[in-house]
Design an enzyme around this catalytic site. Sequence first.
Site, PDB file in Angstrom:
ATOM      1  N   ASP A 277       0.614  -0.806  -0.377  1.00  9.21           N
ATOM      2  CA  ASP A 277       0.170  -0.315   0.627  1.00  9.21           C
ATOM      3  C   ASP A 277       0.661   1.307  -0.339  1.00  9.21           C
ATOM      4  OD1 ASP A 277      -2.961   1.012  -0.188  1.00  9.21           O
ATOM      5  OD2 ASP A 277      -2.019   1.826   2.501  1.00  9.21           O
ATOM      6  N   LEU A 278       0.394   2.861  -0.872  1.00  8.94           N
ATOM      7  CA  LEU A 278       0.920   3.647  -0.657  1.00  8.94           C
ATOM      8  C   LEU A 278       1.025   4.618   0.630  1.00  8.94           C
ATOM      9  CD1 LEU A 278       3.163   5.410  -2.300  1.00  8.94           C
ATOM     10  CD2 LEU A 278       0.923   6.513  -3.611  1.00  8.94           C
ATOM     11  N   ASP A 279      -0.369   5.248   0.336  1.00 13.99           N
ATOM     12  CA  ASP A 279      -0.801   6.150   1.523  1.00 13.99           C
ATOM     13  C   ASP A 279      -0.928   5.256   3.319  1.00 13.99           C
ATOM     14  OD1 ASP A 279      -0.415   8.225   0.254  1.00 13.99           O
ATOM     15  OD2 ASP A 279      -2.993   7.675  -0.785  1.00 13.99           O
TER      16      ASP A 279
END
Length: 206
Positions: free
Chosen positions: A1-3
């Site tokens: 995942d990024l955020d």
Amino acid sequence: DLDGTLTDPKAGITGFIQHALEKLDQPVPDKDELTWCIGPPLYDSFLELLENDADAAEKAMGFYRDRFETVGMFENELYAGIPDCLRQLKEAGISLFVATSKPHFYAKKIAEHFGISHFFNHIHGSEMSGERVNKVELIKYIIETESLDPSKTIMIGDRKHDILGAKRFGIRTIGVLYGYGSKEELIEAGTDELVKSAGEIAELIL
């Protein structure tokens, strides 16, 4: 995942939501009251904030993106230890992918800006049309596109959407406690492991 997993996007995301609500003459919560919007699809968050008014949510998305594209794409920062974590995993021969609800056009630019794009085989996200904004659809797409074996794959994220999306395909999960999902949220979603820092991710996997 990024955020909430690779980068901390609080200042940007919450600030742009405030901007969109202000443009719509809607009540504007404090930034700390908007952290629940980090992780889930943005349109869904606007729907909840705007009492399921789909037209208003669409307008809010437009205001958000205008602001995001002009001044705020990089208003976030890497969490401590992320580059070292990615380096260790890459050097161990592990294939790495980003799976984010954010449009891949933005996600790639963010990863390049922070100097971590070269660690990833590919950066996957949603389309501007909203396609694959749902984590189940996104993870299914990545499995098929990258020919991944779910039994040899791990999803790492900070919200229930990451965990539930992976579980649909029998993928093991690591929930990070430094992001925006609570320990209770991640456990309830069924995460296999919990870590408190980026350094623990590499240690656990290796």
